[in-house]
Design a protein around this motif. Structure first.
Motif, short mmCIF file in Angstrom:
data_model
loop_
_atom_site.label_atom_id
_atom_site.label_comp_id
_atom_site.label_asym_id
_atom_site.label_seq_id
_atom_site.Cartn_x
_atom_site.Cartn_y
_atom_site.Cartn_z
N ALA A 173 5.40 0.92 4.59
CA ALA A 173 5.94 1.72 3.66
C ALA A 173 5.31 1.81 2.30
O ALA A 173 5.06 3.06 1.61
CB ALA A 173 7.46 1.31 3.33
N TYR A 174 4.77 0.76 1.77
CA TYR A 174 3.71 0.53 0.67
C TYR A 174 2.46 1.56 1.08
O TYR A 174 1.65 2.10 0.23
CB TYR A 174 3.64 -0.85 0.41
CG TYR A 174 4.45 -1.31 -0.64
CD1 TYR A 174 4.48 -1.16 -1.89
CD2 TYR A 174 5.75 -2.01 -0.06
CE1 TYR A 174 5.48 -1.49 -2.83
CE2 TYR A 174 6.61 -2.57 -1.21
CZ TYR A 174 6.66 -2.17 -2.23
OH TYR A 174 7.59 -2.50 -3.34
N ILE A 175 1.88 1.17 2.09
CA ILE A 175 0.84 2.14 2.67
C ILE A 175 0.96 3.47 2.48
O ILE A 175 -0.01 4.55 2.15
CB ILE A 175 0.31 1.64 4.01
CG1 ILE A 175 -0.11 0.05 3.83
CG2 ILE A 175 -0.78 2.51 4.47
CD1 ILE A 175 -0.43 -0.58 5.50
N LEU A 179 -0.35 2.33 -1.91
CA LEU A 179 -0.58 1.23 -2.66
C LEU A 179 -2.29 0.94 -2.40
O LEU A 179 -2.44 0.64 -1.30
CB LEU A 179 0.05 0.18 -2.05
CG LEU A 179 0.14 -1.42 -2.66
CD1 LEU A 179 0.49 -1.37 -4.15
CD2 LEU A 179 0.93 -2.09 -1.74
N GLY A 180 -2.78 0.68 -3.45
CA GLY A 180 -4.12 0.29 -3.45
C GLY A 180 -5.11 1.37 -3.49
O GLY A 180 -6.28 1.11 -3.27
N ILE A 181 -4.52 2.47 -3.09
CA ILE A 181 -5.45 3.84 -3.03
C ILE A 181 -5.22 4.72 -4.31
O ILE A 181 -6.13 4.97 -4.90
CB ILE A 181 -5.03 4.62 -1.69
CG1 ILE A 181 -5.14 3.60 -0.47
CG2 ILE A 181 -5.88 5.85 -1.73
CD1 ILE A 181 -4.62 4.19 0.86
N ALA A 203 -3.75 2.00 9.69
CA ALA A 203 -2.82 2.50 8.95
C ALA A 203 -3.28 2.69 7.65
O ALA A 203 -3.40 4.03 6.95
CB ALA A 203 -1.35 2.02 8.93
N TYR A 204 -3.98 1.64 6.95
CA TYR A 204 -4.44 1.82 5.86
C TYR A 204 -5.81 2.65 5.73
O TYR A 204 -5.88 3.40 4.50
CB TYR A 204 -4.69 0.40 5.17
CG TYR A 204 -5.09 0.06 3.71
CD1 TYR A 204 -4.26 0.30 2.78
CD2 TYR A 204 -6.54 0.33 3.28
CE1 TYR A 204 -4.64 0.35 1.41
CE2 TYR A 204 -6.83 0.29 1.99
CZ TYR A 204 -5.96 0.40 1.22
OH TYR A 204 -6.20 0.19 -0.12
N GLY A 205 -6.53 2.66 6.47
CA GLY A 205 -7.67 3.42 6.75
C GLY A 205 -7.65 4.81 6.72
O GLY A 205 -8.01 5.78 6.07
N LEU A 206 -6.35 5.13 7.67
CA LEU A 206 -6.09 6.45 7.62
C LEU A 206 -5.37 7.00 6.38
O LEU A 206 -5.79 8.18 5.83
CB LEU A 206 -5.23 6.76 8.91
CG LEU A 206 -5.56 6.59 10.24
CD1 LEU A 206 -4.39 6.56 11.51
CD2 LEU A 206 -6.65 7.60 10.49
N ALA A 207 -4.61 6.18 5.80
CA ALA A 207 -3.99 6.45 4.53
C ALA A 207 -4.98 6.59 3.42
O ALA A 207 -4.94 7.93 2.75
CB ALA A 207 -3.03 5.44 4.16
N TYR A 208 -6.06 6.09 3.49
CA TYR A 208 -7.21 6.32 2.55
C TYR A 208 -7.93 7.76 2.65
O TYR A 208 -8.16 8.50 1.90
CB TYR A 208 -8.14 5.20 2.61
CG TYR A 208 -9.60 5.45 1.62
CD1 TYR A 208 -9.43 5.12 0.55
CD2 TYR A 208 -10.49 6.19 2.15
CE1 TYR A 208 -10.59 5.47 -0.36
CE2 TYR A 208 -11.89 6.31 1.43
CZ TYR A 208 -11.65 5.82 0.08
OH TYR A 208 -12.82 6.02 -0.62
N TRP A 209 -7.96 8.14 3.97
CA TRP A 209 -8.64 9.10 4.47
C TRP A 209 -7.56 10.39 3.79
O TRP A 209 -8.07 11.41 3.64
CB TRP A 209 -8.75 9.15 6.06
CG TRP A 209 -9.33 10.52 6.51
CD1 TRP A 209 -9.84 11.64 6.08
CD2 TRP A 209 -9.75 10.92 8.11
NE1 TRP A 209 -10.26 12.39 6.78
CE2 TRP A 209 -10.21 12.01 8.10
CE3 TRP A 209 -9.33 9.89 9.36
CZ2 TRP A 209 -10.63 12.43 9.39
CZ3 TRP A 209 -9.89 10.55 10.39
CH2 TRP A 209 -10.20 11.72 10.47
N VAL A 210 -6.18 10.27 4.26
CA VAL A 210 -5.65 11.46 3.96
C VAL A 210 -5.51 11.43 2.40
O VAL A 210 -5.35 12.72 2.01
CB VAL A 210 -4.10 10.92 4.46
CG1 VAL A 210 -2.90 12.15 3.81
CG2 VAL A 210 -4.13 10.97 5.83
#
Length: 308
Positions: free
Chosen positions: A147-149, A153-155, A19-26
């Protein structure tokens, strides 16, 4: 924490990493054209495949075809600019944002899956046994982390800004007072739904009672009830009201909230849960997520103790 709980924790950690990797992509797609094109492929290819699969199996009379069709529609519709503009006309989403487009793909796919599952199987869903403390701890922690991802968060945001985006504020006497008062309003609508279900759907009412006791059997003591109430309140509210509602609106979030409670099946109780979602959504809109967490936590704590 047993072996099953450790295994569940490992699976969820893997899911959060993806999920974090996809969030970074998005989030990168906001400024990177190739990343934006990739999002259309990411959601469009499985969406179209599910549409084809769903149509074929639905024609053949297989129930899972309708589920695949609903999920495929949910994935594909937000890829159409005209649909995003239509959806944005009555929600806060930005139709030009790849972040909002991706989020809407996921939300509508989940809603499509849940709604079709209800239609095909309207009875309350048996949880398959009691839910242990360890599993609940993993679930609540995963919801908060997810929720934070979702808010970057961190991106794109640090912890303080992500927390503010999720609507967490320091509680005041007014916030606490309104949060407690909303518990009574929530119980009024759920009680009305429960009475209607008892009168008009007596068999369903018995199933709901049995499943509710089964789900909460490990936390039917004061400390366990408080843990369950705070965990579910914080996890569900941060994810639904904190992360999703500011983008896709109160109505969409309330529908998703109700559909996630499969233990009530298609019943008047489920309608009451939808109205509880509206109450919580109004708290989020005007007071912040903290008030919604207070209401949800107290509501669940009382519900668990009352089911003893």
């Amino acid at each position: 924490m047993g072996v099953d709980d450790i295994l569940a924790l490992g699976v969820l950690l893997g899911f959060l990493a993806v999920a974090y990797g996809l969030a970074y992509w998005v989030f990168r797609a906001r400024s990177d054209r190739s990343a934006r094109v990739g999002l259309y492929l990411l959601f469009g290819i499985p969406g179209v495949l599910l549409l084809v699969f769903g149509i074929a199996y639905a024609i053949a009379g297989r129930d899972r075809g309708w589920i695949a069709l609903a999920v495929g529609i949910g994935l594909c519709l937000p890829l159409v600019p005209a649909f995003r503009r239509f959806f944005a006309a009555w929600t806060p989403m930005d139709p030009a944002s790849p972040v909002d487009m991706s989020g809407l793909c996921v939300v509508l796919a989940v809603v499509g899956f849940l709604f079709t599952s209800y239609v095909l199987s309207p009875e309350p869903v048996d949880a398959g046994g009691d839910v242990g403390i360890g599993a609940l701890l993993v679930q609540f922690g995963a919801e908060i982390a997810f929720a934070y991802i979702l808010v970057g968060l961190g991106i794109t945001r640090g912890l303080r800004h992500a927390t503010a985006r999720l609507g967490l504020v320091r509680p005041t006497l007014r916030t606490v007072g309104i949060g407690i008062a909303a518990v009574f309003a929530a119980y009024v609508v759920v009680a009305a739904g429960g009475i209607a279900t008892y009168l008009f759907q007596p068999d369903v009412s018995k199933e709901i009672d049995a499943i509710t006791k089964e789900i909460t059997s490990d936390v039917q003591n004061p400390l366990g009830a408080i843990f369950f109430g705070l965990g579910a309140g914080a996890g569900e509210e941060l994810l639904l009201r904190g992360a999703i509602q500011p983008k896709f609106g109160l109505l969409t979030t309330s529908i998703l909230f109700a559909l996630l409670h499969s233990q009530y099946g298609i019943s008047f109780v489920l309608l009451g849960i939808f109205l509880v979602g509206v109450i919580l959504g109004l708290e989020r809109k005007y007071l912040g997520t903290t008030a919604a967490i207070i209401t949800h936590a107290i509501f669940n704590t009382i519900a668990v103790l009352a089911s003893r």
